[in-house]
Design a protein around this motif. Structure first.
Motif, PDB file in Angstrom:
ATOM      1  N   ASN A  30       0.673  -1.217   0.109  1.00 22.14           N
ATOM      2  CA  ASN A  30      -0.070   0.194   0.029  1.00 22.14           C
ATOM      3  C   ASN A  30       0.665   1.226  -0.012  1.00 22.14           C
ATOM      4  N   TYR A  58       2.744   4.509  -1.415  1.00 17.51           N
ATOM      5  CA  TYR A  58       3.165   5.192  -2.682  1.00 17.51           C
ATOM      6  C   TYR A  58       4.491   5.883  -2.800  1.00 17.51           C
ATOM      7  N   TYR A 105      10.175  14.549  -4.183  1.00 19.02           N
ATOM      8  CA  TYR A 105      10.406  16.001  -3.727  1.00 19.02           C
ATOM      9  C   TYR A 105      11.707  16.601  -4.303  1.00 19.02           C
ATOM     10  N   PRO A 122      11.670  21.216   1.280  1.00 21.60           N
ATOM     11  CA  PRO A 122      11.438  20.195   0.237  1.00 21.60           C
ATOM     12  C   PRO A 122      10.003  20.675  -0.556  1.00 21.60           C
ATOM     13  N   PHE A 169       7.072  19.088  -3.409  1.00 20.77           N
ATOM     14  CA  PHE A 169       6.374  17.822  -3.787  1.00 20.77           C
ATOM     15  C   PHE A 169       6.621  18.162  -5.338  1.00 20.77           C
ATOM     16  N   GLN A 193       3.739  12.050  -7.423  1.00 23.49           N
ATOM     17  CA  GLN A 193       3.522  10.803  -6.740  1.00 23.49           C
ATOM     18  C   GLN A 193       2.778   9.800  -7.599  1.00 23.49           C
ATOM     19  N   TYR A 235      14.634  13.879  -3.801  1.00 28.17           N
ATOM     20  CA  TYR A 235      14.487  12.678  -2.848  1.00 28.17           C
ATOM     21  C   TYR A 235      13.195  11.814  -3.470  1.00 28.17           C
ATOM     22  N   ASP A 237       1.923   7.015   7.305  1.00 32.53           N
ATOM     23  CA  ASP A 237       2.277   8.354   6.280  1.00 32.53           C
ATOM     24  C   ASP A 237       3.472   9.222   6.542  1.00 32.53           C
ATOM     25  N   LEU A 291       6.850  10.595   6.461  1.00 31.62           N
ATOM     26  CA  LEU A 291       7.693  10.903   5.339  1.00 31.62           C
ATOM     27  C   LEU A 291       9.122  10.779   5.701  1.00 31.62           C
TER      28      LEU A 291
END
Lengths: 113, 110
Positions: free
Chosen positions: B30, B32, B36, B44, B46, B49, B87, B96, B98
């Motif tokens: 699951n 993703y 970045y 950073p 985004f 994705q 990155y 979640d 990071l």
């Protein structure tokens, strides 16, 4: 233009002093991250919150660091007492839910002398 | 602990296409894959994705093979302003969090 706001942008303090860094996440974002960045260690995750509750602060030195979210519009990171090795750029980021874009603030550059 | 491996640095010239590959052998079902970009003295930002196959937006494309053990960020026709650290991140045990690795420092020359 929604953005994450961090204050102060720069802080110079003497060893032993308390330092408080503040972060205003984007309104409506329910997840907040605190990172520390140095040349040697790169970007390290210190702590993160969801809906103001701390989910993980295992990356944070517990004896001197503390992170809180007094309300949904404010996250704080405190260092007491500060040490020269704490000198770094501290970033805050916020996110709306999982697997979505995280928005970073401009960072607080901390120098402890 | 970061779960990704990227080249430390890459050089390119303006107008060329740049492909940065990231290895994530232990990616979870699951998770993703997110990329970045970071400029000096900034946080950073985004870029893109994806979960599988190919994703394209206005700045980049992300290619993910069927086994998802790697991904490639493609930057078309780079310019000097694309000089930055890139990155690659994957999820962390279904959370979640990071977690950033060392990133790839891209230098674009005139």
């Amino acid at each position: 233009d929604a953005r994450v706001t961090q204050t102060p942008r720069h802080k110079v303090t003497e060893m032993g002093q308390e330092v408080t860094m503040r972060c205003q996440p984007i309104l409506g974002h329910n997840t907040v991250f605190w990172y520390r960045q140095t040349m040697m260690q790169g970007l390290e995750l210190l702590a993160y919150f969801r809906n103001r509750a701390p989910l993980d602060d295992s990356g944070m030195p517990k004896d001197r660091f503390s992170a809180e979210m007094p309300d949904a519009t404010l996250a704080t990171l405190k260092i007491q007492p500060s040490e020269p090795r704490d000198s770094a750029v501290y970033f805050c980021a916020s996110q709306d839910g999982m697997n979505t874009e995280a928005f970073f603030g401009q960072g607080t550059r901390l120098t402890v002398v | 602990l970061a779960k990704t491996t990227q080249p430390i640095s890459m050089d390119s010239y303006e107008g060329q296409e740049v492909n940065i590959t990231c290895s994530h052998n232990n990616i979870a079902t699951n998770d993703y894959i997110t990329w970045y970009q970071q400029f000096p003295s900034q946080g950073p930002r985004f870029i893109i994705q994806g979960y599988k196959t190919k994703v394209t937006n206005e700045v980049a494309s992300l290619f993910i093979p069927a086994d998802r053990k790697s991904s490639t960020l493609s930057l078309p026709r780079v310019s000097l302003s694309d000089t930055a650290v890139y990155y690659c991140l994957v999820g962390d045990d279904g959370t979640d969090k990071l977690i950033f690795g060392t990133g790839t420092r891209l230098q674009v020359f005139p």
